[in-house]
Design a protein around this motif. Structure first.
Motif, PDB file in Angstrom:
ATOM      1  N   ILE A  17       0.842  -1.406  -0.037  1.00  0.00           N
ATOM      2  CA  ILE A  17      -0.062  -0.004   0.030  1.00  0.00           C
ATOM      3  C   ILE A  17       0.732   1.272   0.000  1.00  0.00           C
ATOM      4  N   LEU A  18       1.956   1.170   0.695  1.00  0.00           N
ATOM      5  CA  LEU A  18       2.944   2.489   0.748  1.00  0.00           C
ATOM      6  C   LEU A  18       3.240   2.703  -0.335  1.00  0.00           C
ATOM      7  N   THR A  19       3.981   1.556  -1.101  1.00  0.00           N
ATOM      8  CA  THR A  19       4.705   1.826  -2.359  1.00  0.00           C
ATOM      9  C   THR A  19       3.800   2.490  -3.322  1.00  0.00           C
ATOM     10  N   GLN A  20       2.654   1.800  -3.560  1.00  0.00           N
ATOM     11  CA  GLN A  20       1.897   2.342  -4.557  1.00  0.00           C
ATOM     12  C   GLN A  20       1.161   3.749  -4.241  1.00  0.00           C
ATOM     13  N   ALA A  21       1.144   3.938  -2.934  1.00  0.00           N
ATOM     14  CA  ALA A  21       0.521   5.285  -2.428  1.00  0.00           C
ATOM     15  C   ALA A  21       1.497   6.321  -2.803  1.00  0.00           C
ATOM     16  N   LEU A  22       2.814   6.075  -2.538  1.00  0.00           N
ATOM     17  CA  LEU A  22       4.052   6.874  -2.712  1.00  0.00           C
ATOM     18  C   LEU A  22       4.114   7.476  -4.058  1.00  0.00           C
ATOM     19  N   PHE A  23       4.105   6.174  -5.002  1.00  0.00           N
ATOM     20  CA  PHE A  23       4.241   6.328  -6.659  1.00  0.00           C
ATOM     21  C   PHE A  23       3.102   7.268  -7.089  1.00  0.00           C
ATOM     22  N   GLU A  24       1.862   7.130  -6.412  1.00  0.00           N
ATOM     23  CA  GLU A  24       0.542   7.827  -6.995  1.00  0.00           C
ATOM     24  C   GLU A  24       0.793   9.457  -6.396  1.00  0.00           C
ATOM     25  N   TYR A  25       0.765   9.577  -5.348  1.00  0.00           N
ATOM     26  CA  TYR A  25       0.847  10.882  -4.674  1.00  0.00           C
ATOM     27  C   TYR A  25       2.301  11.736  -4.873  1.00  0.00           C
ATOM     28  N   CYS A  26       3.158  11.145  -4.658  1.00  0.00           N
ATOM     29  CA  CYS A  26       4.756  11.807  -4.613  1.00  0.00           C
ATOM     30  C   CYS A  26       5.168  11.585  -6.019  1.00  0.00           C
ATOM     31  N   ILE A  27       4.734  11.099  -6.850  1.00  0.00           N
ATOM     32  CA  ILE A  27       5.521  11.030  -8.257  1.00  0.00           C
ATOM     33  C   ILE A  27       4.430  11.427  -9.607  1.00  0.00           C
ATOM     34  N   TYR A  28       3.187  10.589  -9.393  1.00  0.00           N
ATOM     35  CA  TYR A  28       2.314  10.554 -10.639  1.00  0.00           C
ATOM     36  C   TYR A  28       1.635  12.076 -10.537  1.00  0.00           C
ATOM     37  N   GLN A  29       1.222  12.359  -9.427  1.00  0.00           N
ATOM     38  CA  GLN A  29       0.274  13.610  -9.129  1.00  0.00           C
ATOM     39  C   GLN A  29       1.180  14.895  -9.308  1.00  0.00           C
ATOM     40  N   PRO A  30       2.271  14.923  -8.628  1.00  0.00           N
ATOM     41  CA  PRO A  30       3.190  16.133  -9.016  1.00  0.00           C
ATOM     42  C   PRO A  30       3.628  16.225 -10.243  1.00  0.00           C
ATOM     43  N   ILE A  31       3.847  15.279 -11.210  1.00  0.00           N
ATOM     44  CA  ILE A  31       4.133  15.512 -12.509  1.00  0.00           C
ATOM     45  C   ILE A  31       2.925  15.965 -13.164  1.00  0.00           C
ATOM     46  N   TYR A  32       1.751  15.439 -13.233  1.00  0.00           N
ATOM     47  CA  TYR A  32       0.460  16.074 -13.706  1.00  0.00           C
ATOM     48  C   TYR A  32      -0.052  17.028 -13.150  1.00  0.00           C
ATOM     49  N   LYS A  33       0.004  17.365 -11.895  1.00  0.00           N
ATOM     50  CA  LYS A  33      -0.604  18.548 -11.035  1.00  0.00           C
ATOM     51  C   LYS A  33      -2.101  18.531 -11.372  1.00  0.00           C
ATOM     52  N   GLY A  34      -2.656  19.521 -12.031  1.00  0.00           N
ATOM     53  CA  GLY A  34      -3.916  20.137 -12.389  1.00  0.00           C
ATOM     54  C   GLY A  34      -4.633  19.261 -13.349  1.00  0.00           C
TER      55      GLY A  34
END
Length: 306
Positions: A17-34
Protein backbone atom coordinates in the motif's frame (compact mmCIF):
# COMPACT_ATOMS: atom_id res chain seq x y z
CA UNK A 1 -8.03 -12.35 13.83
CA UNK A 2 -4.41 -11.95 14.94
CA UNK A 3 -3.32 -15.37 13.54
CA UNK A 4 -5.05 -14.55 10.25
CA UNK A 5 -3.23 -11.20 10.00
CA UNK A 6 0.04 -13.02 10.61
CA UNK A 7 -0.88 -15.58 7.96
CA UNK A 8 -1.41 -12.90 5.29
CA UNK A 9 1.79 -11.06 6.39
CA UNK A 10 0.03 -7.78 7.15
CA UNK A 11 3.29 -5.74 7.40
CA UNK A 12 4.12 -6.77 3.82
CA UNK A 13 0.65 -5.75 2.69
CA UNK A 14 1.12 -2.35 4.34
CA UNK A 15 4.39 -2.10 2.41
CA UNK A 16 2.54 -2.70 -0.87
CA UNK A 17 0.00 0.00 0.00
CA UNK A 18 2.79 2.41 0.94
CA UNK A 19 4.72 1.75 -2.29
CA UNK A 20 1.74 2.33 -4.55
CA UNK A 21 0.53 5.35 -2.56
CA UNK A 22 3.94 7.02 -2.72
CA UNK A 23 4.18 6.44 -6.47
CA UNK A 24 0.68 7.86 -6.94
CA UNK A 25 0.88 10.90 -4.66
CA UNK A 26 4.59 11.76 -4.71
CA UNK A 27 5.41 11.10 -8.37
CA UNK A 28 2.34 10.76 -10.61
CA UNK A 29 0.23 13.58 -9.18
CA UNK A 30 3.10 16.12 -8.83
CA UNK A 31 4.07 15.45 -12.46
CA UNK A 32 0.53 15.96 -13.77
CA UNK A 33 -0.60 18.46 -11.13
CA UNK A 34 -3.93 19.92 -12.30
CA UNK A 35 -4.44 17.36 -15.09
CA UNK A 36 -5.62 14.42 -13.00
CA UNK A 37 -8.60 12.72 -14.72
CA UNK A 38 -11.95 12.30 -12.95
CA UNK A 39 -12.35 9.05 -11.05
CA UNK A 40 -8.59 8.60 -10.65
CA UNK A 41 -8.77 8.23 -6.85
CA UNK A 42 -11.41 5.48 -7.00
CA UNK A 43 -9.51 3.58 -9.69
CA UNK A 44 -6.31 3.86 -7.72
CA UNK A 45 -7.94 2.64 -4.49
CA UNK A 46 -9.42 -0.37 -6.30
CA UNK A 47 -6.05 -1.28 -7.84
CA UNK A 48 -4.35 -1.04 -4.44
CA UNK A 49 -7.05 -3.28 -2.97
CA UNK A 50 -6.54 -5.73 -5.84
CA UNK A 51 -2.79 -5.85 -5.19
CA UNK A 52 -3.33 -6.41 -1.46
CA UNK A 53 -5.93 -9.17 -1.96
CA UNK A 54 -3.84 -11.07 -4.52
CA UNK A 55 -0.68 -10.76 -2.40
CA UNK A 56 -2.54 -11.94 0.72
CA UNK A 57 -3.85 -14.95 -1.20
CA UNK A 58 -0.27 -15.66 -2.32
CA UNK A 59 1.03 -15.65 1.26
CA UNK A 60 -1.73 -18.06 2.32
CA UNK A 61 -1.06 -20.57 -0.45
CA UNK A 62 2.67 -20.28 0.18
CA UNK A 63 2.19 -21.33 3.80
CA UNK A 64 -0.21 -24.07 2.70
CA UNK A 65 2.42 -25.76 0.55
CA UNK A 66 5.29 -24.97 2.94
CA UNK A 67 3.74 -26.25 6.15
CA UNK A 68 6.21 -29.12 6.60
CA UNK A 69 9.24 -27.00 5.71
CA UNK A 70 8.10 -24.21 8.05
CA UNK A 71 7.82 -26.69 10.92
CA UNK A 72 11.58 -27.18 10.53
CA UNK A 73 12.71 -23.64 9.66
CA UNK A 74 10.37 -21.64 11.91
CA UNK A 75 8.26 -23.93 14.14
CA UNK A 76 7.25 -21.11 16.50
CA UNK A 77 5.78 -19.04 13.66
CA UNK A 78 3.75 -21.77 11.92
CA UNK A 79 0.03 -20.96 11.91
CA UNK A 80 -1.57 -23.33 9.39
CA UNK A 81 -2.47 -26.68 10.88
CA UNK A 82 -2.06 -25.28 14.38
CA UNK A 83 -4.38 -22.29 14.64
CA UNK A 84 -6.03 -22.09 11.21
CA UNK A 85 -7.38 -25.16 9.43
CA UNK A 86 -5.76 -25.86 6.05
CA UNK A 87 -9.16 -26.18 4.33
CA UNK A 88 -10.14 -22.73 5.53
CA UNK A 89 -6.83 -21.48 4.16
CA UNK A 90 -7.70 -22.77 0.68
CA UNK A 91 -11.10 -21.09 0.87
CA UNK A 92 -9.55 -17.77 1.90
CA UNK A 93 -7.01 -18.12 -0.91
CA UNK A 94 -9.81 -18.51 -3.46
CA UNK A 95 -11.94 -15.68 -2.05
CA UNK A 96 -9.06 -13.21 -1.84
CA UNK A 97 -7.97 -13.93 -5.41
CA UNK A 98 -11.54 -13.47 -6.64
CA UNK A 99 -11.79 -10.19 -4.71
CA UNK A 100 -8.51 -9.04 -6.29
CA UNK A 101 -9.68 -9.80 -9.83
CA UNK A 102 -13.08 -8.17 -9.24
CA UNK A 103 -11.38 -5.02 -7.93
CA UNK A 104 -9.16 -4.93 -11.02
CA UNK A 105 -12.18 -5.28 -13.32
CA UNK A 106 -14.03 -2.49 -11.51
CA UNK A 107 -10.95 -0.25 -11.70
CA UNK A 108 -10.04 -0.58 -15.37
CA UNK A 109 -13.14 -2.10 -17.06
CA UNK A 110 -12.70 -3.60 -20.52
CA UNK A 111 -10.31 -0.87 -21.68
CA UNK A 112 -7.71 -2.23 -19.27
CA UNK A 113 -8.15 -5.89 -20.20
CA UNK A 114 -4.38 -6.38 -20.19
CA UNK A 115 -4.20 -5.32 -16.52
CA UNK A 116 -6.99 -7.77 -15.65
CA UNK A 117 -5.09 -10.49 -17.50
CA UNK A 118 -1.83 -9.50 -15.78
CA UNK A 119 -3.38 -9.76 -12.31
CA UNK A 120 -4.93 -13.13 -13.18
CA UNK A 121 -1.46 -14.27 -14.29
CA UNK A 122 -0.02 -12.87 -11.04
CA UNK A 123 -2.43 -14.98 -8.99
CA UNK A 124 -1.58 -18.07 -11.05
CA UNK A 125 2.17 -17.41 -10.74
CA UNK A 126 1.86 -17.14 -6.96
CA UNK A 127 0.17 -20.55 -6.90
CA UNK A 128 2.80 -22.08 -9.21
CA UNK A 129 5.59 -20.48 -7.18
CA UNK A 130 4.30 -22.01 -3.95
CA UNK A 131 3.43 -25.40 -5.44
CA UNK A 132 6.47 -25.92 -7.65
CA UNK A 133 8.94 -23.16 -8.52
CA UNK A 134 9.86 -22.11 -4.98
CA UNK A 135 11.76 -25.38 -4.63
CA UNK A 136 13.87 -24.71 -7.74
CA UNK A 137 16.96 -22.59 -8.21
CA UNK A 138 16.49 -19.05 -9.60
CA UNK A 139 13.06 -19.32 -11.27
CA UNK A 140 11.13 -18.98 -8.00
CA UNK A 141 13.21 -15.96 -6.99
CA UNK A 142 12.66 -14.34 -10.39
CA UNK A 143 8.89 -14.80 -10.11
CA UNK A 144 8.77 -13.13 -6.69
CA UNK A 145 10.97 -10.27 -7.88
CA UNK A 146 8.89 -9.67 -11.01
CA UNK A 147 5.69 -9.59 -8.96
CA UNK A 148 7.31 -7.13 -6.55
CA UNK A 149 8.21 -4.84 -9.45
CA UNK A 150 4.70 -5.28 -10.87
CA UNK A 151 3.15 -3.42 -7.90
CA UNK A 152 4.72 -0.25 -9.32
CA UNK A 153 4.26 -0.97 -13.03
CA UNK A 154 0.57 -1.72 -12.40
CA UNK A 155 -0.01 1.86 -11.24
CA UNK A 156 1.96 3.29 -14.17
CA UNK A 157 0.13 1.22 -16.80
CA UNK A 158 -3.26 2.02 -15.25
CA UNK A 159 -2.82 5.67 -16.27
CA UNK A 160 -2.85 5.03 -20.02
CA UNK A 161 -4.19 2.63 -22.59
CA UNK A 162 -1.72 -0.08 -23.59
CA UNK A 163 -1.09 1.59 -26.94
CA UNK A 164 -0.62 5.11 -25.56
CA UNK A 165 1.65 3.90 -22.76
CA UNK A 166 4.46 3.33 -25.27
CA UNK A 167 3.44 5.36 -28.31
CA UNK A 168 2.81 9.07 -28.81
CA UNK A 169 4.03 9.74 -25.27
CA UNK A 170 4.22 13.32 -24.06
CA UNK A 171 7.04 14.69 -21.88
CA UNK A 172 5.20 14.01 -18.61
CA UNK A 173 4.47 10.45 -19.60
CA UNK A 174 8.14 9.86 -20.41
CA UNK A 175 9.13 11.26 -17.00
CA UNK A 176 6.61 9.04 -15.24
CA UNK A 177 7.84 6.02 -17.19
CA UNK A 178 11.43 6.70 -16.14
CA UNK A 179 10.42 6.85 -12.48
CA UNK A 180 8.38 3.65 -12.84
CA UNK A 181 11.31 1.79 -14.42
CA UNK A 182 13.74 3.16 -11.82
CA UNK A 183 11.70 2.06 -8.81
CA UNK A 184 10.43 -1.17 -10.37
CA UNK A 185 14.03 -2.05 -11.28
CA UNK A 186 15.18 -1.27 -7.74
CA UNK A 187 12.39 -3.43 -6.31
CA UNK A 188 13.26 -6.27 -8.71
CA UNK A 189 16.99 -6.37 -7.92
CA UNK A 190 16.66 -5.94 -4.15
CA UNK A 191 14.02 -8.71 -4.13
CA UNK A 192 16.37 -11.03 -6.04
CA UNK A 193 19.02 -10.36 -3.41
CA UNK A 194 16.70 -10.91 -0.46
CA UNK A 195 15.20 -14.11 -1.86
CA UNK A 196 18.69 -15.59 -2.39
CA UNK A 197 19.71 -14.68 1.17
CA UNK A 198 16.49 -16.25 2.48
CA UNK A 199 17.31 -19.41 0.51
CA UNK A 200 20.57 -19.72 2.43
CA UNK A 201 18.79 -18.99 5.71
CA UNK A 202 16.15 -21.67 5.01
CA UNK A 203 18.55 -24.38 3.87
CA UNK A 204 17.93 -26.80 6.79
CA UNK A 205 14.22 -27.24 6.05
CA UNK A 206 14.59 -26.95 2.27
CA UNK A 207 17.28 -29.64 2.17
CA UNK A 208 15.25 -32.01 4.32
CA UNK A 209 12.29 -31.91 1.95
CA UNK A 210 14.22 -32.20 -1.29
CA UNK A 211 14.15 -28.59 -2.48
CA UNK A 212 16.66 -27.57 -5.14
CA UNK A 213 17.19 -23.95 -4.22
CA UNK A 214 20.29 -22.04 -5.24
CA UNK A 215 22.50 -22.73 -2.19
CA UNK A 216 21.57 -26.43 -2.24
CA UNK A 217 22.30 -26.86 -5.96
CA UNK A 218 25.17 -24.37 -6.38
CA UNK A 219 26.57 -24.25 -2.88
CA UNK A 220 26.66 -21.37 -0.41
CA UNK A 221 29.81 -19.72 -1.80
CA UNK A 222 28.45 -19.61 -5.36
CA UNK A 223 25.19 -18.18 -4.05
CA UNK A 224 27.12 -15.49 -2.19
CA UNK A 225 28.88 -14.53 -5.43
CA UNK A 226 25.50 -14.36 -7.20
CA UNK A 227 24.17 -12.04 -4.46
CA UNK A 228 27.31 -9.89 -4.51
CA UNK A 229 27.05 -9.44 -8.29
CA UNK A 230 23.46 -8.18 -8.05
CA UNK A 231 24.38 -5.89 -5.15
CA UNK A 232 27.26 -4.46 -7.18
CA UNK A 233 24.95 -3.85 -10.16
CA UNK A 234 22.42 -2.13 -7.91
CA UNK A 235 25.07 0.07 -6.28
CA UNK A 236 26.44 1.05 -9.71
CA UNK A 237 22.96 2.00 -10.96
CA UNK A 238 22.25 4.05 -7.83
CA UNK A 239 25.57 5.88 -8.08
CA UNK A 240 24.91 6.75 -11.74
CA UNK A 241 21.43 8.02 -10.84
CA UNK A 242 22.86 10.19 -8.05
CA UNK A 243 25.45 11.68 -10.40
CA UNK A 244 22.61 12.55 -12.78
CA UNK A 245 20.50 14.02 -9.94
CA UNK A 246 23.36 16.25 -8.77
CA UNK A 247 22.82 18.56 -11.77
CA UNK A 248 19.44 19.52 -10.24
CA UNK A 249 21.10 20.27 -6.87
CA UNK A 250 18.83 17.88 -5.01
CA UNK A 251 21.36 17.61 -2.20
CA UNK A 252 19.01 16.14 0.41
CA UNK A 253 17.90 13.34 -1.90
CA UNK A 254 21.48 12.47 -2.82
CA UNK A 255 22.60 12.45 0.83
CA UNK A 256 19.60 10.29 1.75
CA UNK A 257 20.40 7.75 -0.98
CA UNK A 258 24.11 7.57 -0.15
CA UNK A 259 23.67 7.25 3.61
CA UNK A 260 20.53 5.11 3.84
CA UNK A 261 20.69 2.99 0.66
CA UNK A 262 24.15 2.79 -0.92
CA UNK A 263 26.16 2.58 2.32
CA UNK A 264 23.94 -0.20 3.77
CA UNK A 265 24.32 -2.14 0.51
CA UNK A 266 28.11 -2.05 0.95
CA UNK A 267 27.55 -3.19 4.55
CA UNK A 268 25.55 -6.20 3.32
CA UNK A 269 28.31 -7.19 0.89
CA UNK A 270 30.90 -7.07 3.68
CA UNK A 271 28.74 -9.00 6.15
CA UNK A 272 27.70 -11.50 3.49
CA UNK A 273 31.31 -12.58 3.00
CA UNK A 274 31.68 -13.24 6.72
CA UNK A 275 28.25 -14.81 7.37
CA UNK A 276 28.13 -18.49 8.28
CA UNK A 277 25.12 -18.95 10.57
CA UNK A 278 21.34 -18.88 10.19
CA UNK A 279 21.14 -15.89 12.55
CA UNK A 280 23.60 -13.89 10.43
CA UNK A 281 21.68 -14.62 7.23
CA UNK A 282 18.43 -13.65 8.95
CA UNK A 283 20.03 -10.34 9.93
CA UNK A 284 21.10 -9.73 6.33
CA UNK A 285 17.61 -10.58 5.08
CA UNK A 286 16.11 -8.08 7.53
CA UNK A 287 18.66 -5.46 6.48
CA UNK A 288 17.72 -5.97 2.84
CA UNK A 289 14.06 -5.46 3.66
CA UNK A 290 14.88 -2.21 5.48
CA UNK A 291 16.87 -0.99 2.47
CA UNK A 292 13.88 -1.75 0.26
CA UNK A 293 11.77 0.40 2.59
CA UNK A 294 14.21 3.32 2.59
CA UNK A 295 14.46 3.05 -1.19
CA UNK A 296 10.70 3.27 -1.62
CA UNK A 297 10.46 6.11 0.93
CA UNK A 298 12.83 8.15 -1.25
CA UNK A 299 9.79 8.89 -3.45
CA UNK A 300 8.81 11.43 -0.78
CA UNK A 301 11.52 13.79 -2.04
CA UNK A 302 9.85 14.09 -5.43
CA UNK A 303 6.69 15.45 -3.85
CA UNK A 304 8.74 18.58 -3.20
CA UNK A 305 11.13 18.49 -6.17
CA UNK A 306 8.76 17.84 -9.08
Amino acid sequence: MTPFLKLIRWPNLVFIILTQALFEYCIYQPIYKGNIPDGNTIRFALLVAASVFIAAAGYIINDYFDINIDLVNKPDKTILGKVINRRWALLWHLLLNLAGIVCTILAVRTAGWYLILANVVSAILLWLYSARFKKDAIIGNVIVSLLTAWTIMLIFLSKYSLWNAFNNADANQVRLFRFAILYAGFAFIISLVREAIKDIEDMPGDHKFGCKTMPIVWGINATKIYIAVWLTILIAILVIVQLYVLQFRWWAAVAYCVVLIVAPLFYIIRKLIQANSTQEYHHLSSMTKRIMLTGILSMLFFYFYL
